[in-house]
Design an enzyme around this catalytic site. Structure first.
Site, short mmCIF file in Angstrom:
data_model
loop_
_atom_site.label_atom_id
_atom_site.label_comp_id
_atom_site.label_asym_id
_atom_site.label_seq_id
_atom_site.Cartn_x
_atom_site.Cartn_y
_atom_site.Cartn_z
N SER A 1 -68.50 -52.69 16.64
CA SER A 1 -69.54 -53.71 16.44
C SER A 1 -70.63 -53.58 17.52
O SER A 1 -71.29 -52.55 17.59
CB SER A 1 -68.88 -55.10 16.41
OG SER A 1 -69.69 -56.02 15.73
N HIS B 1 -63.76 -56.91 9.27
CA HIS B 1 -64.58 -56.43 10.39
C HIS B 1 -63.75 -55.98 11.59
O HIS B 1 -64.10 -55.01 12.25
CB HIS B 1 -65.56 -57.54 10.80
CG HIS B 1 -66.51 -57.13 11.88
ND1 HIS B 1 -67.31 -55.99 11.79
CD2 HIS B 1 -66.83 -57.69 13.08
CE1 HIS B 1 -68.06 -55.88 12.88
NE2 HIS B 1 -67.77 -56.89 13.68
#
Length: 262
Positions: free
Chosen positions: A91, A241
């Protein structure tokens, strides 16, 4: 003036002689999120887990650009006498390692980018930021109190537990966040709503996305291949995620296959 403060790290497998792996967490994360990964990979190669600036036990700063984070990686490698390394970033950490790779390609052996692409993203953490800003540590004096307070705003228990890992007791015997909330709020758009510098890294690259995540979309592949021509894109089944936590066995094997093959 370049900030020469060095990122905080935990190193596994110091005795290994292979090319080291540097691992960077995401927004509001910390190196401890990668502890089991670090222990496993430290059996094979030197594995450095790092706290990004304004996170964990690393230094606080009022700057948080992709360039700032890339320079932090360079300073860390120089301080630890690392000529060349494998880099892995999840990320926001993925943005940092991409920026480093296009800026200092000669310092990167192989690059792994986890569930993020080089593009600018629309702001999407407003709910979390609002919740964090409402925590008053003068009034909330226990971890459970923080969890209960956050649950009024955030309805995913896993997200609350992830954030609560950042709580610590100050010298004044008060709870506080390890991350620098003020800078992460003020520089949020700088981190998230900007693409990395448009330049090319020709080295071997693996983008790992979660099958249930929308961070790497099919239409992102063109941009990825423009900047990282030797990139492969892998989707991990049953993962959103937080790919490395949702399906750690599959994720770890994919990383091993990529790093350890000749």
């Amino acid at each position: 003036m370049i900030n020469m403060e060095i990122l905080h790290s935990k190193i596994y497998g110091k005795e290994q002689s292979a090319t080291p792996l540097l691992v960077f967490h995401g927004l509001f994360g910390m190196l401890d999120n990668w502890g089991s990964f670090g222990r496993e990979f430290g059996e094979l190669i030197p594995t450095h887990l790092l706290d990004l600036r304004n996170h964990g036990k690393s230094f606080h700063s009022n700057q948080m650009s992709h360039d700032d984070m890339a320079e932090d990686i360079l300073n860390y490698m120089n301080a630890n006498h690392i000529e060349k390394a494998h880099l892995l970033g999840h990320s926001l950490g993925g943005k940092a390692v991409m920026q480093f790779a296009v800026k200092y390609p000669e310092k990167v052996e192989k690059l792994i980018v986890v569930d993020i692409s080089p593009k600018a993203y629309p702001p999407h953490h407003q709910g979390v930021i609002k919740a964090l800003k409402t925590v008053d540590f003068d009034k909330i004096t226990s971890r459970q109190g923080v969890v209960e307070h956050l649950s009024q705003y955030i309805h995913e228990p896993a997200v609350i537990q992830f954030l609560a890992k950042n709580l610590y007791w100050t010298e004044e015997k008060k709870l506080n966040w390890r991350f620098n909330l003020d800078t992460l709020c003020s520089e949020y758009n700088t981190m998230v709503a900007n693409a990395i510098t448009f330049s090319i890294f020709n080295g071997e690259t693996l983008f790992i996305g979660g099958e249930k995540s929308n961070y790497i979309l099919p239409q992102d592949e063109f941009l990825i291949k423009q900047q990282f021509p030797n990139a492969k894109i892998l989707k991990v089944p049953n993962a959103a995620h937080w790919v490395q936590a949702d399906n750690s066995k599959y994720f770890n094997q994919a990383v091993k296959d990529f790093l350890l093959k000749n």
